[in-house]
Design an enzyme around this catalytic site. Structure first.
Site, PDB file in Angstrom:
ATOM      1  N   ASP A 338       0.906  -1.017   0.141  1.00 56.53           N
ATOM      2  CA  ASP A 338       0.048  -0.005  -0.126  1.00 56.53           C
ATOM      3  C   ASP A 338       0.746   1.234  -0.149  1.00 56.53           C
ATOM      4  O   ASP A 338       2.149   1.201   0.606  1.00 56.53           O
ATOM      5  CB  ASP A 338      -0.916  -0.223   1.414  1.00 56.53           C
ATOM      6  CG  ASP A 338      -1.764   1.195   1.280  1.00 56.53           C
ATOM      7  OD1 ASP A 338      -2.325   1.709   0.364  1.00 56.53           O
ATOM      8  OD2 ASP A 338      -1.809   1.539   2.488  1.00 56.53           O
ATOM      9  N   ASP A 528      -2.024  -1.210   6.250  1.00 63.95           N
ATOM     10  CA  ASP A 528      -2.366  -0.680   7.689  1.00 63.95           C
ATOM     11  C   ASP A 528      -3.243  -1.493   8.518  1.00 63.95           C
ATOM     12  O   ASP A 528      -3.412  -1.338   9.779  1.00 63.95           O
ATOM     13  CB  ASP A 528      -2.773   0.697   7.543  1.00 63.95           C
ATOM     14  CG  ASP A 528      -4.176   0.894   6.878  1.00 63.95           C
ATOM     15  OD1 ASP A 528      -4.763  -0.262   6.728  1.00 63.95           O
ATOM     16  OD2 ASP A 528      -4.488   2.071   6.965  1.00 63.95           O
ATOM     17  N   ASP A 532      -7.243  -1.476   4.349  1.00 63.86           N
ATOM     18  CA  ASP A 532      -6.636  -2.386   3.368  1.00 63.86           C
ATOM     19  C   ASP A 532      -7.267  -3.811   3.810  1.00 63.86           C
ATOM     20  O   ASP A 532      -6.686  -4.813   3.097  1.00 63.86           O
ATOM     21  CB  ASP A 532      -5.025  -2.395   3.275  1.00 63.86           C
ATOM     22  CG  ASP A 532      -4.545  -1.104   2.671  1.00 63.86           C
ATOM     23  OD1 ASP A 532      -5.119  -0.539   1.690  1.00 63.86           O
ATOM     24  OD2 ASP A 532      -3.613  -0.788   3.426  1.00 63.86           O
TER      25      ASP A 532
END
Length: 653
Positions: A338, A528, A532
């Site tokens: 991410d 995190d 996500d």
């Protein structure tokens, strides 16, 4: 250990007291019994060589058999009463059979060697488990708390939510809390694995085990000792250790049918051999085959490795939730990252200011900060942080949805907003440059004239390019997934050295892309742990970044990087790959021993004592090899300061 292949113990000790009792190898009951039994066997051998009375030699052998046999026979019988058979069952049958054949010395030797292997296994598992439990020892024995206007020294277990702890320089925090007074540099290395002290002040969250560096702190307790972050980590991992990885399941699948199959085969050998030849010879060979095929080393091959590896990972600031997660982490070949909060700091900051006409950078920033003082937008914090002096908020501030802010500063009408809503004019090239660099650009207008532009960007973590280069060097495919626009994503990806970029994604889009990546090779998603969640759940392995104190991240991810340093990721992957290799080595060695010993036992090339000795040596080798997974080494990643050889970012929407 599985029920099918448990060697002899009813159950391993799992309470704190039991583990503390096994701090030294000679404190293990099985090893103590084996030492006594071994001394008796040596005495019996001396008596035999000295041609002493036969009853003395026999008495010493019987004593050795009883003492060593007591370490596994009673637990084997209890397991049999519950309908469970294992390696202890094979060893018990073999010992009883040897006694029936009049080979008391052989039976005693078998029991002696098996007691040693059981004790070493017990010690190895307990010792490696303490690597994780050692986290709890980071909590100090006492804590200073202010109650009723007085400072009292209490046990951490007496702390309650809302108490005010007084933490002096050099002291560890007894539980989690929030700093209410004082500034310091916290040493978090024992928990997060990060060597650089962290600055903290009023409002900062702090966790059990952190070491206060400089000033005296007043900390408001937010968790009781039994619920603090360290206790939670240990509790979660121990609960998850019942989950078995693919290699461990392989060992179980082999061992579960193997034990009854070996018993049937031994019965057939004894029956058919006795019908065709000397019953005594073939019954003895059947007993030797029984022991030769016992999968004791196979039973402990994976658990010792898993416990050692998980305990060692905690020293790297990596929380691995059980054998399944460890084995999956070792198989990963694609890493999807991410952007926000993983590759970047998730702390937008002003990176550029440009002006027009006679306006200065300070004027532009002051006008922008005056407007943003009335805003809750994420960019507002970055602009206010960049303003050196206290800002007087603008008057009559209005937010124009999707465009910007309007208001008045010292009687002058002012605006701040995105290009397009405010015409860039002479700053068109500057705005384009800012956006190509991956920044969000806003224009500032006063009295109807553009006076400047500010670029705000969530900066890449300084270690990100080095980490990505290291991953690619080690053969991993690296992808970036983000909800940001394609231009910003491409700019940051180029800085990081990532050429597989997926931008403008919603959470469900991330999950879909992870599913596609998984179709090619095992894939981990690093995020995190909250935003996500769909992608973390879809991936072969979910890795939460910066999970210290974040319940959701620790609960939902398979692996959690406790600190904010991305360099923990390649360390975790390398550690898991090495541990998985050790697991497979142990399984292969265990099976090879069985395959080699069975025909040798069947054709009489090896006797009972020789087979037992080879098995126990193999078991010691397997345990020693598994314990190697408890060694940790921090990676020295290559310098990645040059970007000349990086491929250009390719954006996929």
């Amino acid at each position: 250990m599985s029920d099918a292949c448990g060697c002899g113990h009813d159950e391993a000790p799992d309470d704190d007291g039991a583990e503390a009792d096994l701090a030294r190898w000679w404190q293990v009951v099985e090893i103590r019994a084996a030492i006594v039994a071994g001394a008796l066997l040596v005495a019996a051998l001396i008596s035999s060589v000295a041609e002493g009375p036969q009853y003395v030699e026999l008495g010493l052998q019987v004593g050795a058999l009883v003492i060593a046999g007591y370490t596994f026979v009673p637990s084997t019988l209890r397991r049999l009463a519950r309908g469970k058979i294992g390696v202890g069952t094979l060893m018990t049958i073999a010992a009883v059979g040897a006694v029936v054949l009049g080979e008391v010395g052989e039976a005693a030797m078998l029991a002696f060697l098996f007691a040693i292997s059981e004790g070493l296994e017990e010690y190895a598992v307990t010792r490696t488990r303490r690597g994780l439990r050692a986290l709890l020892s980071l909590v100090p024995d006492t804590a200073t708390v202010r109650r009723g206007g007085r400072e009292l020294v209490v046990s951490p277990t007496d702390l309650v939510v809302g108490d005010t702890m007084i933490v002096k320089p050099g002291e560890r925090l007894a539980t989690d809390g929030t700093i209410s007074s004082g500034h310091t540099a916290l040493d978090t290395s024992a928990i997060t694995g990060e060597s650089v002290p962290t600055e903290a002040g009023p409002g900062s969250e702090v966790f059990a085990g952190f070491i206060n560096g400089t000033g005296v702190l007043e900390v408001t307790v937010t968790a009781a000792a039994r619920d603090n972050s360290l206790a939670k980590i240990v509790r979660i991992v121990e609960a998850e250790q019942s989950r078995k990885g693919q290699a461990q399941r392989l060992a179980d699948k082999i061992a579960r049918p193997l034990v009854p199959s070996v018993m049937i085969a031994a019965g057939v050998i004894a029956g058919v051999g006795s019908a065709l030849g000397d019953p005594r010879v073939w019954v003895e060979r059947a007993l030797v085959v029984l022991v030769a095929a016992s999968p004791c080393a196979l039973a402990i091959a994976i658990p010792v490795t898993v416990v050692a590896a998980i305990g060692a990972a905690s020293k790297l600031g990596v929380l691995i939730k059980g054998g399944a997660a460890l084995e999956a982490l070792g198989r990963i070949r694609t890493v999807a990252l991410d952007k926000t909060g993983t590759l970047t700091r998730n702390q937008p900051s002003v990176v550029d200011i440009t002006t027009t006409g006679s306006a200065s950078r300070t004027e532009v920033l002051t006008v922008a900060a005056a407007l943003e003082a009335r805003s809750e937008h994420p960019l507002a914090r970055a602009i206010l942080a960049a303003a050196a002096d206290p800002v007087t908020p603008a008057d009559d501030v209005d937010a124009v949805t999707g465009a910007g802010l309007v208001g008045s500063v010292e009687g002058h009408p002012v605006r701040l907003g995105r290009p397009g809503w405010i015409e860039a004019g002479a700053l068109t090239d500057d705005i384009d440059r800012m956006q190509r660099a991956g920044a969000t650009a806003v224009l500032i207008e006063r009295d109807g004239t553009v006076i400047g532009a500010i670029a705000v960007r969530d900066e890449l973590r300084p270690e990100a390019p080095t980490v990505v280069a290291g991953l690619r060097r080690d053969g991993y495919s690296v992808a970036m997934l983000t909800g940001d626009n394609a231009r910003t994503a491409a700019a940051l990806a180029e800085q990081a050295g990532i050429d597989n970029v997926h931008a403008d994604l919603r959470p469900e889009d991330k999950a879909r892309i992870i599913d596609t990546l998984r179709a090619h090779q095992p894939t981990a998603m690093v995020g995190d742990g909250v935003n996500d969640a769909p992608a973390l759940a879809t991936a072969d392995l979910g890795i939460a970044m910066g999970a210290m104190g974040t319940d959701v991240a620790i609960e939902t991810a398979d692996v959690a990087l406790m600190g904010e340093d991305l360099r923990h990721l390649p360390s975790a992957l390398t550690h898991a790959r090495r541990s998985r290799t050790i697991m497979l080595q142990n399984v292969a060695l265990s099976l090879a021993i069985i395959v080699v010993l069975m025909p040798l036992a069947l054709f009489g090339a090896l006797g009972l004592a020789a087979v037992v000795l080879v098995h126990e040596i193999a078991e010691i080798v397997v345990i020693g090899n598994g314990v190697r997974a408890g060694r940790t080494t921090r990676l020295h990643l290559p310098d990645n300061s040059t970007t000349a050889d990086r491929p250009l970012a390719k954006t996929t929407q």
